[in-house]
Design a protein around this motif. Structure first.
Motif, PDB file in Angstrom:
ATOM      1  N   GLY A 137       0.828  -1.199   0.000  1.00 24.66           N
ATOM      2  CA  GLY A 137       0.000   0.000   0.000  1.00 24.66           C
ATOM      3  C   GLY A 137       0.862   1.249   0.000  1.00 24.66           C
ATOM      4  N   TYR A 138       0.216   2.390   0.111  1.00 31.05           N
ATOM      5  CA  TYR A 138       0.929   3.667   0.104  1.00 31.05           C
ATOM      6  C   TYR A 138       1.412   4.079   1.486  1.00 31.05           C
ATOM      7  CZ  TYR A 138      -0.385   4.760  -4.691  1.00 31.05           C
ATOM      8  OH  TYR A 138      -0.508   4.757  -6.043  1.00 31.05           O
ATOM      9  N   GLY A 139       0.819   3.558   2.519  1.00 34.04           N
ATOM     10  CA  GLY A 139       1.104   3.996   3.878  1.00 34.04           C
ATOM     11  C   GLY A 139      -0.020   4.897   4.348  1.00 34.04           C
ATOM     12  N   LEU A 140      -0.256   4.912   5.632  1.00 32.11           N
ATOM     13  CA  LEU A 140      -1.368   5.661   6.202  1.00 32.11           C
ATOM     14  C   LEU A 140      -1.242   7.149   5.903  1.00 32.11           C
ATOM     15  CD1 LEU A 140      -3.929   5.367   7.874  1.00 32.11           C
ATOM     16  CD2 LEU A 140      -2.556   5.683   9.915  1.00 32.11           C
ATOM     17  N   GLY A 141      -2.228   7.698   5.223  1.00 35.38           N
ATOM     18  CA  GLY A 141      -2.260   9.115   4.914  1.00 35.38           C
ATOM     19  C   GLY A 141      -1.463   9.518   3.686  1.00 35.38           C
ATOM     20  N   ALA A 142      -0.833   8.567   2.985  1.00 38.20           N
ATOM     21  CA  ALA A 142       0.002   8.910   1.839  1.00 38.20           C
ATOM     22  C   ALA A 142      -0.718   8.740   0.503  1.00 38.20           C
ATOM     23  CB  ALA A 142       1.268   8.048   1.846  1.00 38.20           C
ATOM     24  N   TYR A 143      -1.886   8.148   0.499  1.00 47.84           N
ATOM     25  CA  TYR A 143      -2.660   7.951  -0.734  1.00 47.84           C
ATOM     26  C   TYR A 143      -3.089   9.309  -1.254  1.00 47.84           C
ATOM     27  CZ  TYR A 143      -6.676   6.359  -3.541  1.00 47.84           C
ATOM     28  OH  TYR A 143      -7.581   6.137  -4.540  1.00 47.84           O
ATOM     29  N   ALA A 144      -2.740   9.634  -2.514  1.00 47.61           N
ATOM     30  CA  ALA A 144      -2.885  10.993  -3.043  1.00 47.61           C
ATOM     31  C   ALA A 144      -4.323  11.453  -3.231  1.00 47.61           C
ATOM     32  CB  ALA A 144      -2.133  11.107  -4.366  1.00 47.61           C
ATOM     33  N   TYR A 145      -5.238  10.548  -3.607  1.00 48.91           N
ATOM     34  CA  TYR A 145      -6.632  10.935  -3.801  1.00 48.91           C
ATOM     35  C   TYR A 145      -7.231  11.222  -2.428  1.00 48.91           C
ATOM     36  CZ  TYR A 145     -11.065  10.922  -6.336  1.00 48.91           C
ATOM     37  OH  TYR A 145     -12.243  11.288  -6.928  1.00 48.91           O
ATOM     38  N   PRO A 146      -8.135  12.212  -2.287  1.00 51.45           N
ATOM     39  CA  PRO A 146      -8.640  12.539  -0.947  1.00 51.45           C
ATOM     40  C   PRO A 146      -9.124  11.312  -0.158  1.00 51.45           C
ATOM     41  CG  PRO A 146      -9.427  14.137  -2.525  1.00 51.45           C
ATOM     42  CD  PRO A 146      -8.703  13.075  -3.303  1.00 51.45           C
ATOM     43  N   HIS A 147      -9.983  10.526  -0.721  1.00 50.47           N
ATOM     44  CA  HIS A 147     -10.329   9.222  -0.166  1.00 50.47           C
ATOM     45  C   HIS A 147     -11.186   8.471  -1.167  1.00 50.47           C
ATOM     46  CE1 HIS A 147     -13.733  11.643   1.330  1.00 50.47           C
ATOM     47  NE2 HIS A 147     -14.432  10.541   1.278  1.00 50.47           N
ATOM     48  N   SER A 148     -11.268   7.174  -0.982  1.00 55.91           N
ATOM     49  CA  SER A 148     -11.862   6.324  -2.009  1.00 55.91           C
ATOM     50  C   SER A 148     -13.364   6.131  -1.867  1.00 55.91           C
ATOM     51  CB  SER A 148     -11.184   4.960  -1.985  1.00 55.91           C
ATOM     52  OG  SER A 148     -11.435   4.337  -0.746  1.00 55.91           O
ATOM     53  N   HIS A 149     -13.973   6.667  -0.822  1.00 56.18           N
ATOM     54  CA  HIS A 149     -15.401   6.478  -0.564  1.00 56.18           C
ATOM     55  C   HIS A 149     -15.741   4.999  -0.369  1.00 56.18           C
ATOM     56  CE1 HIS A 149     -16.844  10.583  -0.926  1.00 56.18           C
ATOM     57  NE2 HIS A 149     -16.001  10.723  -1.916  1.00 56.18           N
ATOM     58  N   SER A 150     -14.826   4.241   0.164  1.00 58.71           N
ATOM     59  CA  SER A 150     -15.044   2.860   0.565  1.00 58.71           C
ATOM     60  C   SER A 150     -13.982   2.525   1.594  1.00 58.71           C
ATOM     61  CB  SER A 150     -14.936   1.902  -0.623  1.00 58.71           C
ATOM     62  OG  SER A 150     -14.901   0.564  -0.159  1.00 58.71           O
ATOM     63  N   SER A 151     -14.404   2.145   2.790  1.00 59.93           N
ATOM     64  CA  SER A 151     -13.436   1.821   3.844  1.00 59.93           C
ATOM     65  C   SER A 151     -12.502   0.711   3.406  1.00 59.93           C
ATOM     66  CB  SER A 151     -14.164   1.402   5.120  1.00 59.93           C
ATOM     67  OG  SER A 151     -14.834   2.487   5.677  1.00 59.93           O
ATOM     68  N   TYR A 152     -13.032  -0.260   2.680  1.00 69.24           N
ATOM     69  CA  TYR A 152     -12.227  -1.414   2.294  1.00 69.24           C
ATOM     70  C   TYR A 152     -11.200  -1.049   1.231  1.00 69.24           C
ATOM     71  CZ  TYR A 152     -16.011  -3.393   4.920  1.00 69.24           C
ATOM     72  OH  TYR A 152     -16.908  -3.639   5.923  1.00 69.24           O
ATOM     73  N   LEU A 153     -11.598  -0.269   0.235  1.00 73.01           N
ATOM     74  CA  LEU A 153     -10.639   0.189  -0.770  1.00 73.01           C
ATOM     75  C   LEU A 153      -9.599   1.114  -0.141  1.00 73.01           C
ATOM     76  CD1 LEU A 153     -12.891   0.894  -3.873  1.00 73.01           C
ATOM     77  CD2 LEU A 153     -11.258  -0.962  -3.569  1.00 73.01           C
ATOM     78  N   GLN A 154     -10.043   2.004   0.739  1.00 69.75           N
ATOM     79  CA  GLN A 154      -9.117   2.927   1.393  1.00 69.75           C
ATOM     80  C   GLN A 154      -8.110   2.158   2.242  1.00 69.75           C
ATOM     81  OE1 GLN A 154      -9.192   6.337   0.928  1.00 69.75           O
ATOM     82  NE2 GLN A 154      -7.219   6.331   1.963  1.00 69.75           N
ATOM     83  N   PHE A 155      -8.601   1.164   2.967  1.00 70.24           N
ATOM     84  CA  PHE A 155      -7.723   0.348   3.809  1.00 70.24           C
ATOM     85  C   PHE A 155      -6.671  -0.341   2.950  1.00 70.24           C
ATOM     86  CE2 PHE A 155      -6.476  -3.095   6.618  1.00 70.24           C
ATOM     87  CZ  PHE A 155      -6.469  -2.473   7.848  1.00 70.24           C
TER      88      PHE A 155
END
Length: 159
Positions: free
Chosen positions: A34-52
């Motif tokens: 993964g990218y690491g907590l808080g490092a994913y560039a898009y604001p958020h994925s609108h899905s807890s599972y995808l974001q996780f």
């Protein structure tokens, strides 16, 4: 009203057509760690599972599946506990809270959250809700299945 229904549908379309494909692409770029907590560039994925998965990768997803398995095992053990015990109602409420949150997590990132700063300019949503529910489930599990607890009054102590 029809306007509210249309707005909900439009919001869902935005998630499924914009945010989710972007998250899937991000996952394919860093599938294991993964990218690491808080490092994913898009604001958020609108899905807890995808974001996780974007944050923690396959290793985090495996840990999440293990956590879900533990919650299911605890709930199953509690189901076998004494039915007349007052703690059973608390156990059922906690299990329902976890279930509702898990279903909600399909279409939204983090219920009852607060924003925490990640990389400069990036924020992530942190939700302690499931940690509290999980801890409550463990406590109620121990109380209900303790040999030191009266099955009718729920009084006793943890050994």
């Amino acid at each position: 009203t029809w306007d509210d229904a249309w707005e909900a549908l439009t919001t869902f379309n935005m998630r499924s057509q914009n945010a989710w494909p972007f998250a899937a692409e991000a996952i394919s770029n860093h599938p294991v760690t993964g990218y690491g907590l808080g490092a994913y560039a898009y604001p958020h994925s609108h899905s807890s599972y995808l974001q996780f998965y974007c944050d923690f990768g396959l290793l985090g997803a495996a840990a999440l599946v293990l956590g879900i398995a533990i919650i299911i095992k605890l709930a199953y053990d509690i189901k076998k506990g004494p039915a007349g015990n007052p703690w059973m109602g608390i156990a059922v409420g906690i299990c329902l809270g976890i279930l509702v949150g898990a279903i909600y997590g399909i279409i939204e990132t983090s219920p009852e959250c607060f924003l925490v700063a990640g990389k400069p300019g990036h924020y992530y949503a942190l939700s302690p809700l499931f940690a509290f529910l999980g801890a409550g489930l463990i406590i109620v599990h121990r109380i209900l299945l303790s040999k030191n607890t009266d099955s009718k009054t729920g009084q006793g102590y943890l050994a």
